[in-house]
Design a protein around this motif. Structure first.
Motif, PDB file in Angstrom:
ATOM      1  N   SER B  80       0.786  -1.420  -0.185  1.00 47.12           N
ATOM      2  CA  SER B  80      -0.027  -0.059   0.085  1.00 47.12           C
ATOM      3  C   SER B  80       0.817   1.227  -0.100  1.00 47.12           C
ATOM      4  CB  SER B  80      -0.849   0.377   1.026  1.00 47.12           C
ATOM      5  OG  SER B  80      -0.061   0.610   2.459  1.00 47.12           O
ATOM      6  N   LYS B  81       2.344   1.350   0.277  1.00 49.00           N
ATOM      7  CA  LYS B  81       2.817   2.217  -0.100  1.00 49.00           C
ATOM      8  C   LYS B  81       3.617   2.471  -1.315  1.00 49.00           C
ATOM      9  CE  LYS B  81       6.387   2.338   3.545  1.00 49.00           C
ATOM     10  NZ  LYS B  81       7.381   2.020   4.392  1.00 49.00           N
ATOM     11  N   ARG B  82       3.112   2.008  -2.328  1.00 45.62           N
ATOM     12  CA  ARG B  82       3.335   2.057  -3.749  1.00 45.62           C
ATOM     13  C   ARG B  82       2.945   3.242  -3.839  1.00 45.62           C
ATOM     14  NH1 ARG B  82       3.287  -2.417  -8.842  1.00 45.62           N
ATOM     15  NH2 ARG B  82       4.844  -0.870  -9.871  1.00 45.62           N
ATOM     16  N   LEU B  83       3.995   4.308  -4.765  1.00 49.42           N
ATOM     17  CA  LEU B  83       3.320   5.910  -5.279  1.00 49.42           C
ATOM     18  C   LEU B  83       2.977   5.760  -6.453  1.00 49.42           C
ATOM     19  CD1 LEU B  83       5.816   7.824  -3.198  1.00 49.42           C
ATOM     20  CD2 LEU B  83       4.024   7.283  -2.807  1.00 49.42           C
ATOM     21  N   MET B  84       2.469   4.652  -7.048  1.00 50.82           N
ATOM     22  CA  MET B  84       2.113   4.245  -8.341  1.00 50.82           C
ATOM     23  C   MET B  84       0.793   3.993  -8.871  1.00 50.82           C
ATOM     24  SD  MET B  84       4.160   6.319 -11.215  1.00 50.82           S
ATOM     25  CE  MET B  84       3.282   5.861 -12.599  1.00 50.82           C
ATOM     26  N   PRO B  85      -0.457   4.752  -8.629  1.00 50.26           N
ATOM     27  CA  PRO B  85      -1.917   3.469  -8.826  1.00 50.26           C
ATOM     28  C   PRO B  85      -1.628   2.250  -9.710  1.00 50.26           C
ATOM     29  CG  PRO B  85      -2.155   6.135  -9.775  1.00 50.26           C
ATOM     30  CD  PRO B  85      -0.442   5.684  -9.697  1.00 50.26           C
ATOM     31  N   ASP B  86      -2.425   1.542  -9.459  1.00 51.21           N
ATOM     32  CA  ASP B  86      -2.214   0.224 -10.012  1.00 51.21           C
ATOM     33  C   ASP B  86      -2.878   0.075 -11.455  1.00 51.21           C
ATOM     34  OD1 ASP B  86      -1.488  -1.690  -8.153  1.00 51.21           O
ATOM     35  OD2 ASP B  86      -3.188  -1.763  -6.898  1.00 51.21           O
ATOM     36  N   GLU B  90      -5.661   5.884 -14.098  1.00 55.12           N
ATOM     37  CA  GLU B  90      -4.620   6.622 -12.783  1.00 55.12           C
ATOM     38  C   GLU B  90      -3.499   6.928 -12.457  1.00 55.12           C
ATOM     39  OE1 GLU B  90      -6.308   4.972  -8.999  1.00 55.12           O
ATOM     40  OE2 GLU B  90      -8.275   4.862  -9.335  1.00 55.12           O
ATOM     41  N   ARG B  91      -2.905   5.919 -13.645  1.00 59.12           N
ATOM     42  CA  ARG B  91      -1.105   5.697 -13.601  1.00 59.12           C
ATOM     43  C   ARG B  91      -1.559   7.029 -14.957  1.00 59.12           C
ATOM     44  NH1 ARG B  91       1.042   1.768 -12.255  1.00 59.12           N
ATOM     45  NH2 ARG B  91       2.901   1.814 -13.524  1.00 59.12           N
ATOM     46  N   ALA B  92      -1.901   7.436 -15.414  1.00 63.27           N
ATOM     47  CA  ALA B  92      -2.150   8.306 -15.956  1.00 63.27           C
ATOM     48  C   ALA B  92      -2.665   9.648 -16.149  1.00 63.27           C
ATOM     49  CB  ALA B  92      -3.158   8.312 -17.513  1.00 63.27           C
ATOM     50  N   GLU B  93      -3.257   9.399 -14.699  1.00 63.51           N
ATOM     51  CA  GLU B  93      -3.002  10.967 -14.228  1.00 63.51           C
ATOM     52  C   GLU B  93      -2.025  11.963 -13.226  1.00 63.51           C
ATOM     53  OE1 GLU B  93      -4.969  13.874 -14.529  1.00 63.51           O
ATOM     54  OE2 GLU B  93      -5.271  14.647 -12.880  1.00 63.51           O
ATOM     55  N   VAL B  94      -1.205  10.524 -13.196  1.00 64.28           N
ATOM     56  CA  VAL B  94       0.214  10.748 -12.166  1.00 64.28           C
ATOM     57  C   VAL B  94       0.833  11.164 -13.149  1.00 64.28           C
ATOM     58  CG1 VAL B  94       1.743   9.325 -10.736  1.00 64.28           C
ATOM     59  CG2 VAL B  94      -0.732   9.075 -10.237  1.00 64.28           C
ATOM     60  N   ILE B 166      -1.603   9.797  -1.637  1.00 64.88           N
ATOM     61  CA  ILE B 166       0.354  10.284  -2.396  1.00 64.88           C
ATOM     62  C   ILE B 166       0.317   9.272  -3.238  1.00 64.88           C
ATOM     63  CG2 ILE B 166       1.040   9.043  -0.663  1.00 64.88           C
ATOM     64  CD1 ILE B 166       2.901  11.513  -0.229  1.00 64.88           C
ATOM     65  N   SER B 167       1.367   9.951  -4.316  1.00 59.95           N
ATOM     66  CA  SER B 167       1.367   9.160  -5.364  1.00 59.95           C
ATOM     67  C   SER B 167       2.933  10.381  -5.677  1.00 59.95           C
ATOM     68  CB  SER B 167       0.234   9.191  -6.605  1.00 59.95           C
ATOM     69  OG  SER B 167       0.567  10.796  -7.062  1.00 59.95           O
ATOM     70  N   ALA B 168       3.380   9.763  -6.652  1.00 62.49           N
ATOM     71  CA  ALA B 168       4.393  10.024  -7.291  1.00 62.49           C
ATOM     72  C   ALA B 168       4.455  11.097  -7.624  1.00 62.49           C
ATOM     73  CB  ALA B 168       5.011   9.429  -8.029  1.00 62.49           C
ATOM     74  N   ALA B 169       3.610  11.622  -8.235  1.00 59.31           N
ATOM     75  CA  ALA B 169       2.957  13.126  -8.994  1.00 59.31           C
ATOM     76  C   ALA B 169       3.207  14.093  -7.690  1.00 59.31           C
ATOM     77  CB  ALA B 169       1.317  13.236  -9.255  1.00 59.31           C
ATOM     78  N   ASP B 170       3.033  13.577  -5.956  1.00 62.12           N
ATOM     79  CA  ASP B 170       3.381  14.865  -5.104  1.00 62.12           C
ATOM     80  C   ASP B 170       4.617  14.970  -4.556  1.00 62.12           C
ATOM     81  OD1 ASP B 170      -0.053  15.020  -3.921  1.00 62.12           O
ATOM     82  OD2 ASP B 170       0.865  12.836  -4.212  1.00 62.12           O
ATOM     83  N   LEU B 171       5.598  13.644  -4.871  1.00 59.67           N
ATOM     84  CA  LEU B 171       6.616  13.780  -4.786  1.00 59.67           C
ATOM     85  C   LEU B 171       7.434  14.546  -6.133  1.00 59.67           C
ATOM     86  CD1 LEU B 171       7.911  10.617  -4.240  1.00 59.67           C
ATOM     87  CD2 LEU B 171       6.835  11.906  -2.377  1.00 59.67           C
TER      88      LEU B 171
END
Lengths: 229, 229
Positions: B80-86, B90-94, B166-171
């Protein structure tokens, strides 16, 4: 699916090639972003093309997210025709090259040339003002040299740009090269390895639609559609 | 692993955050790309940072390929700590948001400010010439406003920038924002939603190393390290 694009936008062409190679049916909608169409900005606040309206009407913004989405959703059915390699290090190399051609080459060269030569003509036809800025054109041409030299080197050292097999990297680079070639910016006799590589990509069925596209006021150079140039 | 970076490069900071969040041990090597170091150019002909030297000594070039590589190789163990969605949409939005902050915001704002304020100082200290170009700084500041308004809007309409988690987008966004904040370019009282979001990202352990970094000749603004600013 629907793809908002512009005829001479290199990232849009990359998306069209990806969709065609992965056999995805789509309709094309030309978006002239300089008109700042509020309906389009509501879809993509960055007001940039390409945007793919995917399943469920969700917009996917940008050529790289679109390429990843197409590969993630259609790739597993492509078997050996898949255009992203299986191994993470090889995928990283494909992404590096995509970033080079769809990111840098577009920003350093294509966008400036298109703004000065195509968009300003469109704007003038509608009563706008502004003549082409020769300093921008000169800078873009100088940048193009370095990128083309690198492309020629890559094409000369590998079978395809990212390795032994054709990949999304080749589509990305060929999309940008097709825009420069349309505008007569490529002296092919100086770039034998790039020429041989581009002839191979250009002869793929996915490329046909790109070669028949024209923009108002600027015809392509005579060899643009020739498969043997 | 080894990461070639520059202290105030936003894409480099994004890579440092990804590596830290995914618990990857790495050493940092500062690369001052304006020196055009031939050993570094042999690794990355684009002479850009970041570059990650990964398993087997293979270089991975660029913050986006690095983020995808880290997620592809370490993500499955992150649960659950993965920063790219499944899900692909949703990955496209990140990826859209990463492209916005690591691509556009960096090109439109950060790079110009760093060149004028940091790199030129370094070059002057070594006997080079060239004073900061105030037109470049003005243009970057004007661009920054639009990007910050968009960030504030995104942060105000969603829990995290790309959705509920939270996702890679936030970082990616926080990396760029940290560079602008270091230089005192953000008036936080005008951006309440962005401020609340940034306070949450900034308080993560992965952020500590970024907050303690300094460049020669330019100290950060006083609130830069405060978690409650």
């Amino acid at each position: 699916m629907r793809l908002y694009h512009h005829t001479l936008s290199a990232p849009s062409r990359f998306s069209r090639l990806m969709l065609a190679e992965y056999d995805v049916a789509f309709e094309l909608v030309e978006e002239q972003t300089w008109r700042k169409n509020p309906d389009f900005i509501a879809i993509n606040p960055a007001n940039s093309v390409p945007v793919l309206i995917a399943e469920a009407g969700v917009p996917i913004v940008g050529a790289i997210p679109i390429a990843e989405y197409i590969d993630e959703t259609r790739g597993p059915m492509m078997h050996s025709k898949r255009l992203m390699p299986d191994y993470p290090l090889e995928r990283a190399e494909v992404r590096r090259i995509i970033d080079w051609f769809t990111g840098r080459l577009d920003a350093d060269v294509c966008r400036g040339l298109i703004r000065e030569r195509v968009i300003k003509l469109e704007q003038a036809a509608e009563g706008g003002s502004g003549s082409p800025d020769s300093a921008v054109i000169r800078a873009a041409k100088a940048n193009a040299k370095q990128h083309l030299t690198y492309l020629n080197w890559l094409a000369g050292t590998r079978n395809w740009l990212a390795g032994n097999s054709i990949s999304a990297a080749d589509l990305s680079a060929a999309a940008s090269i097709s825009v420069l070639d349309y505008m007569g910016e490529i002296v092919w006799q100086d770039l034998p390895a790039a020429r041989e590589w581009y002839a191979r990509v250009k002869s793929r069925p996915s490329f046909r639609a790109l070669l028949s596209d024209r923009v108002r006021g600027l015809m392509p150079v005579s060899h643009y559609v020739d498969l043997d140039f």
